[in-house]
Motif scaffolding. Structure first.
Motif, short mmCIF file in Angstrom:
data_model
loop_
_atom_site.label_atom_id
_atom_site.label_comp_id
_atom_site.label_asym_id
_atom_site.label_seq_id
_atom_site.Cartn_x
_atom_site.Cartn_y
_atom_site.Cartn_z
N LEU A 157 -0.18 5.20 38.86
CA LEU A 157 0.66 5.85 37.73
C LEU A 157 1.74 6.58 38.43
O LEU A 157 2.91 6.52 37.92
CB LEU A 157 -0.36 6.82 36.94
CG LEU A 157 -1.00 6.37 35.73
CD1 LEU A 157 -1.73 7.46 35.30
CD2 LEU A 157 0.16 5.85 34.72
N LYS A 158 1.73 7.43 39.78
CA LYS A 158 2.61 8.35 40.16
C LYS A 158 3.69 7.13 40.80
O LYS A 158 4.95 7.51 40.34
CB LYS A 158 1.96 9.03 41.61
CG LYS A 158 1.25 10.04 41.10
CD LYS A 158 0.68 10.57 42.30
CE LYS A 158 -0.58 11.69 42.18
NZ LYS A 158 -1.11 11.99 43.31
N TYR A 159 3.45 6.08 41.29
CA TYR A 159 4.31 5.14 41.60
C TYR A 159 5.11 4.51 40.34
O TYR A 159 6.36 4.56 40.44
CB TYR A 159 3.82 4.09 42.37
CG TYR A 159 4.74 2.75 42.55
CD1 TYR A 159 5.49 2.88 43.65
CD2 TYR A 159 4.64 1.67 42.08
CE1 TYR A 159 6.49 1.85 44.08
CE2 TYR A 159 5.73 0.67 41.99
CZ TYR A 159 6.49 0.66 43.25
OH TYR A 159 7.44 -0.12 43.43
N ILE A 160 4.39 4.16 39.24
CA ILE A 160 5.51 3.69 38.17
C ILE A 160 6.10 4.87 37.68
O ILE A 160 7.46 4.32 37.27
CB ILE A 160 4.40 3.34 37.07
CG1 ILE A 160 3.55 2.20 37.58
CG2 ILE A 160 4.89 3.20 35.67
CD1 ILE A 160 2.31 1.78 36.72
N ILE A 161 5.86 6.05 37.59
CA ILE A 161 6.70 6.83 37.04
C ILE A 161 7.97 7.25 38.05
O ILE A 161 8.91 7.45 37.39
CB ILE A 161 5.69 8.53 36.85
CG1 ILE A 161 4.75 8.43 35.75
CG2 ILE A 161 6.76 9.65 36.65
CD1 ILE A 161 3.73 9.54 35.75
N THR A 163 9.13 4.81 39.67
CA THR A 163 9.99 3.72 39.53
C THR A 163 10.95 3.86 38.28
O THR A 163 11.93 3.31 38.26
CB THR A 163 9.34 2.43 39.59
OG1 THR A 163 8.53 2.45 38.56
CG2 THR A 163 8.56 2.03 40.91
N LEU A 164 10.42 4.49 37.41
CA LEU A 164 11.11 4.82 36.21
C LEU A 164 12.29 5.98 36.32
O LEU A 164 12.93 6.49 35.43
CB LEU A 164 10.12 5.30 34.93
CG LEU A 164 9.20 4.35 34.47
CD1 LEU A 164 8.14 4.74 33.51
CD2 LEU A 164 9.89 3.05 33.85
N GLY A 165 12.11 6.60 37.56
CA GLY A 165 13.13 7.50 37.88
C GLY A 165 12.94 8.87 37.68
O GLY A 165 13.57 9.81 37.50
N TYR A 166 11.56 9.41 37.39
CA TYR A 166 11.11 10.80 37.02
C TYR A 166 10.12 11.14 37.98
O TYR A 166 9.35 10.36 38.79
CB TYR A 166 10.61 10.70 35.55
CG TYR A 166 11.43 10.29 34.46
CD1 TYR A 166 12.31 10.96 34.01
CD2 TYR A 166 11.29 8.88 34.19
CE1 TYR A 166 12.97 10.72 32.82
CE2 TYR A 166 12.26 8.49 33.07
CZ TYR A 166 13.23 9.31 32.42
OH TYR A 166 13.90 8.92 31.67
N GLU A 167 9.96 12.62 38.04
CA GLU A 167 8.98 13.11 38.79
C GLU A 167 8.57 14.51 37.98
O GLU A 167 9.72 14.96 37.16
CB GLU A 167 9.29 13.64 40.05
CG GLU A 167 10.38 14.60 40.13
CD GLU A 167 10.50 14.59 41.84
OE1 GLU A 167 11.02 15.85 42.04
OE2 GLU A 167 10.21 13.98 42.70
N PHE A 168 7.36 14.83 37.96
CA PHE A 168 6.91 16.10 37.15
C PHE A 168 6.75 17.14 38.19
O PHE A 168 6.52 16.84 39.42
CB PHE A 168 5.47 15.88 36.49
CG PHE A 168 5.67 14.79 35.61
CD1 PHE A 168 6.81 14.50 34.69
CD2 PHE A 168 4.68 13.90 35.27
CE1 PHE A 168 6.80 13.68 33.68
CE2 PHE A 168 4.54 12.80 34.49
CZ PHE A 168 5.70 12.51 33.52
#
Length: 168
Positions: A157-161, A163-168
């Motif tokens: 999930l962290k990798y997918i997020i 790759t979408l160009g986001y971080e929390f």
């Protein structure tokens, strides 16, 4: 209305949030979510006589709902997700930090839709606060398998997020 129907409706109502979340995880479109909810309710009612009370009603309901969602998902032969993960070498150079809770939730659901059916179930049950033992009982796997798969799913999930160009 019979007492059986009243008991069933009371128990389902007490745990209805579970059903809405499962529908949202397994279906993108609100109309598809509604169709899945109806299918889950039908399967819950049809199999209600098989509920022996060996486990909590909510655990039994999870299992029926997940199995129904998986079968429904396969049966529909839905269109491909519009979300694709970028290959590792194409990660965005700049990640956008998201602080708005609604936006974080939207991005999270986008990422969850890219997981397989078991990974979706694991993340959902984990976020619901279920213990490893409860998750194992619901999904029919060992507690050790739950820990290993959950760790891998969180990393995915962290990798997918990312790759979408986001971080929390």
């Amino acid at each position: 209305m019979s007492t059986k129907e009243a008991r069933f409706l009371q128990q389902v109502e007490a745990h209805s949030g579970i059903l809405y979340k499962i529908c949202r995880i397994y279906q993108d479109n609100p109309a598809d979510q509604h169709d899945l909810l109806q299918e889950i309710m039908l399967q819950l009612w049809l199999s209600y006589d098989s509920f022996r009370g060996d486990s909590q009603f909510s655990s039994w309901m999870y299992r029926v709902a997940f199995n129904t969602a998986i079968v429904f998902f396969k049966k529909e032969k839905r269109r491909q997700n519009t979300f694709t993960t970028a290959p590792y070498h194409q990660l965005p150079e700049e990640l956008h930090t998201v602080s708005d809770q609604d936006e974080q939730l939207r991005i999270f659901y986008m990422a969850v839709h890219q997981l397989n059916k078991v990974e979706k179930a694991l993340i959902f049950l984990f976020m619901e606060g279920q213990s490893g033992k409860e998750i194992a009982a619901i999904l029919g796997i060992t507690p050790l398998n739950v820990r290993v798969r959950l760790g891998r799913t969180k990393d995915k999930l962290k990798y997918i997020i990312k790759t979408l160009g986001y971080e929390f």
